[in-house]
Design an enzyme around this catalytic site. Structure first.
Site, PDB file in Angstrom:
ATOM      1  N   LYS A 213      34.615  38.448  30.813  1.00 29.10           N
ATOM      2  CA  LYS A 213      35.935  37.503  31.354  1.00 29.10           C
ATOM      3  C   LYS A 213      35.780  36.695  31.532  1.00 29.10           C
ATOM      4  CE  LYS A 213      36.067  37.774  35.916  1.00 29.10           C
ATOM      5  NZ  LYS A 213      35.722  36.525  36.197  1.00 29.10           N
TER       6      LYS A 213
ATOM      7  N   THR B 196      33.256  33.373  37.305  1.00 33.03           N
ATOM      8  CA  THR B 196      31.956  33.507  37.045  1.00 33.03           C
ATOM      9  C   THR B 196      32.711  34.374  35.758  1.00 33.03           C
ATOM     10  OG1 THR B 196      31.812  34.987  39.264  1.00 33.03           O
ATOM     11  CG2 THR B 196      30.560  36.152  37.093  1.00 33.03           C
TER      12      THR B 196
END
Lengths: 393, 393
Positions: free
Chosen positions: B168, B179
Site C-alpha cells: 500500500k 504508512t
C-alpha cells in the site's frame, strides 16, 4: 536614509523586463571592513567563487549586483564575465579590481549579457551619490513582492552609528532557483577580524534559520561592509559597545530573514518552529529544520489542519535523539501532545484555532537536555506549486 | 491465484468508513521463514516495535493487519492493544502469540478501537481459506487509488514456486502520515538466515529507492514469509536457484515500489532519477534522493519545465562529491548539460518534449568514479497540496 560614507546607485540595464531596475552599486568612500557568508551548495555561481576569495582580505570598496541573470552554471566564460564586471566598476570608481565584489541573481545557465552590463555600468557609476539603499533593494528583487530593508542605530564611544540591511527573497526564484542575497552596510568602525567572526554567527541565527522549500541555491550570499565613517572607537571582541553592536546586527539580520519567509513564494502562513529540551543545539536545529521542510507539515499548515502527527513524525526522522514517550508538542500555548500521547479532542479544537492565524508557533519539547533552536518557515500552498510549475508555460 | 500453504481473509471491521475492507489476515499453514524491514523513524508505531522483536526468530505463522488506524503515538496502551490483537488471532488459529505479526496503517494518535477489533477477529479467522491475497491488498488501502499486487513464478530443484507481493501507498496517508506496508509471501523453501540477508537488500533497492514527498512514516513495514510448501530444496546463499530467487524477489519488490510512486498522492508523472559516475554508490543515492525530494524539481516536473538548473542545484547541495565542470545531465537521451554548461536552446526544446511524457528519466553523470544509483519519484502537483491540506476541512 543616510549611512555615512556610503554611496548607492541603481539603473535599468535591460537584464530583467523593461521598466525594472536590475543593476545596482554600493560604494564605500573609504576601505570598509568586510565579511561574507556563502551558499554551501557544491555548485557555486561564478560571483560566489570570486567573492569568497576577495572577502578573505580585511577590506573592500564596492559591491556590484545584477538581477535577472544568476551567472551560474556558465563555466569559465561566467568567471571571465564576473571579473570583467568588477574591473569595469573598479575602473569607474578608481579602486583596484579585487576591492570590488559582485553578486548575481536570476536565470541560471545563461551567459551574463555582457553587452548590457558594459552599457549599464557607466551610468551606474555616474549615478553614485544620487541613488539610495532603497533603490538597491528594489534592483535586486526577482519574484519578491516587496522590497526588504531594515535599519537600526546604536551608540559606541559617544558616536551614533547606523546598521542598514537589504535582502531579496528565498523560495527559489524563477525560472530556476532561489538566490538569497543580503547586503549590510554600517558606518560603525569595526575590527575586520572580529567582523568575520560575528557576521557568520549572526547569519547562522537568521538566514540559516529560515526555509521556504529546503532548496539551497547556487548564489546565496550575505555581505557586510563597515566603513567607520561614524567615527567611533573601533569595535572588537569585548570592546565597549561590542555586545550592543552584535545585538543590533542580529536584529537587522533576523528581521530581514523573517521578511524573506513572509514573502516566500505562495506563503499564506508564517510559522516559528522551536525545538527545545534536545540533547544538543545542533540536534534541536536538525529536528526543527526537518519539521520546517516537511511537505506534509507545510500542506497541513496551508490547510489549517492541527496535524501534530506529521510534526511528530518529522521530528522522528530528523536524526535528532528523540524519546517519543517524553515528547510534548504545542501550537502556540495549546498542548497537543503530552508524554508522546495526544492530549485529546479539546486540545484539537483549540489547536485548530491557532492554525487559523496568519502567524503562530510550534514548540516541540524533547525533555532530554537543554538544546534549543528556532527556525522560521512558511506553508506549502497551491500558489507555491503554481509559481514554480507555470513560470515558463 | 494460489500460493501453496497460505490462507487469506479480509473483513469489514468498521475501522474505516462503512463498505470498505479494513482488517486482513495472512496465515501460513506451517511455520514460515520470516524477515522484516522497518521504518528508520525514531518515532515507531506500536506494531512496528512488536514485529521488530518477533521477526528476530526464524519463523512465524501469521500477519494480522488493519487499515484506518495506525496505532502510532498511542503510548503504552497502544502496545497493549497491538499485543491483544495478536493474542486474539493466535488463539483463533491455534498458534503461539509471538508467532503472529501485526501491522496498522491510518490515523495516528488515536487509540486502536479494540471493541471493533475484538468483534472483527472471529469472522476474520473464520474467513480463512475463502479469502484471497487480492482481498488483503484491498483491505490495506487508504488513499491508494488502486490495489497493488505483483506475482512471479520460478523453478528450484525441479519444483515451481510462486512469489506474490502486495503493498500500500506512500505519500503520507490521510489524515496524518504515510504508512508504506508490503507483504511478500512465497511457497519456496528458503533458509531463514539467508532470507534475513537478501530481503533487506532487496528492500533497499526498491522501497528505499522511492520517494513521494521525503517524509518517513512511523509505520513503514515490509515483511516476507516463505513456507516451503513448494517442496523445493531449501534455498540458501549460493545454492542452486538462489540467484534466480533473488532476481524474482527483486522484481516483485521493485514492481510494487514503482506502483506506489505511480499512485503517489496527486502524481501526474513517474520519473526515474539515475546518478552515475559518483565517487561511491552511497554518494549516487544521496544525490539522486536530493533531486527526487526537491520541491522545486518536482513542481518543474508537474509544470513540464525542462528546468535542469534546479536538478543541478539539488545535486550540488546533496552532500555528494560533485565537480560542476564535469557534470552531464540528460532528460531521457537528450543531453541538457555538458561539462557543467547548458547545451543550448535546441536541447531545451527537445528536453521539454521529454517532460511532456507521463514517464521519463533524468540521468546525471558526475564523471568522478563508478558509483551509481536509481530512485523513483513523482511530481508535486496541485492535487498533492489539495489531498494533504484539505482532508479534514
Amino acid at each position: 536614509m543616510n549611512i555615512k560614507g556610503f554611496q548607492f546607485s541603481a539603473v535599468e540595464a535591460a537584464i530583467k523586463k523593461p521598466g525594472r531596475l536590475d543593476l545596482a552599486l554600493i560604494v564605500s568612500e573609504t576601505p570598509a571592513a568586510v565579511a561574507g557568508v556563502y551558499t554551501t551548495n557544491a555548485v557555486k555561481a561564478a560571483p560566489v567563487l570570486i567573492d569568497q576569495e576577495r572577502t578573505k582580505s580585511d577590506t573592500c570598496r564596492a559591491i556590484v549586483v545584477n538581477s535577472g541573470n544568476a551567472n551560474a552554471c556558465t563555466g569559465p566564460g561566467g568567471m571571465d564575465d564576473a571579473r570583467e564586471t568588477t574591473r569595469l566598476v573598479a575602473d569607474g570608481i578608481g579602486v583596484a579590481e579585487d576591492e570590488v565584489l559582485v553578486c548575481s541573481t536570476g536565470v541560471i545557465g545563461v551567459p551574463l549579457p555582457m553587452d548590457r552590463m558594459r552599457k549599464g555600468i557607466p551610468p551606474l557609476v555616474q549615478g553614485l551619490g544620487k541613488g539610495t539603499l532603497d533603490g538597491v533593494a528594489r534592483a535586486i528583487m526577482t519574484t519578491d513582492t516587496f522590497q526588504k530593508l531594515e535599519v537600526r542605530t546604536g551608540m559606541a564611544g559617544g558616536r551614533e552609528y547606523t546598521i542598514a540591511g537589504i535582502a531579496k527573497g528565498a523560495g527559489m526564484i524563477m525560472p530556476n532557483m532561489a538566490t538569497m542575497l543580503a547586503f549590510i552596510v554600517t558606518d560603525a568602525a569595526v575590527d575586520p577580524a572580529w567582523l568575520k567572526t560575528i557576521f557568520p554567527a549572526g547569519v547562522d541565527r537568521s538566514f540559516n534559520a529560515i526555509t521556504v522549500d529546503g532548496d539551497t541555491s547556487t548564489n546565496d550570499t550575505a555581505l557586510i561592509m563597515a566603513n567607520g565613517a561614524a567615527g567611533n572607537p573601533v569595535l572588537s571582541a569585548g570592546s565597549d559597545g561590542a555586545a550592543e553592536f552584535v545585538r543590533l546586527l542580529d536584529e537587522v539580520l533576523l528581521s530581514l530573514a523573517k521578511l524573506i519567509v513572509k514573502d516566500g513564494e505562495g506563503a499564506t502562513k508564517f510559522v516559528g518552529i522551536t525545538v527545545k529540551g534536545a540533547r544538543t543545539d545542533a540536534d534541536a536545529k536538525r529536528a526543527a529544520m526537518s519539521v520546517a521542510n516537511s511537505c506534509l507539515v507545510k500542506t497541513a499548515f496551508f490547510g489549517q489542519d492541527a496535524n501534530w502527527g506529521r510534526i511528530f513524525a518529522a521530528v522522528g526522522y530528523s536524526g535528532a535523539e528523540v524519546d517519543p514517550d517524553r515528547t510534548e508538542l504545542f501550537f502556540d500555548d495549546v498542548k497537543m501532545v503530552e508524554n508522546g500521547v495526544f492530549a485529546g479532542r479539546d486540545a484539537e479544537a483549540r489547536g485548530t484555532e491557532v492554525l487559523r492565524k496568519k502567524e503562530f508557533s510550534v514548540t516541540v519539547d524533547l525533555h532530554l537536555a537543554a538544546g534549543e533552536a528556532t527556525v522560521y518557515t512558511s506553508d506549502l500552498s497551491y500558489d507555491y506549486v503554481k509559481i514554480n510549475a507555470d513560470y515558463r508555460t
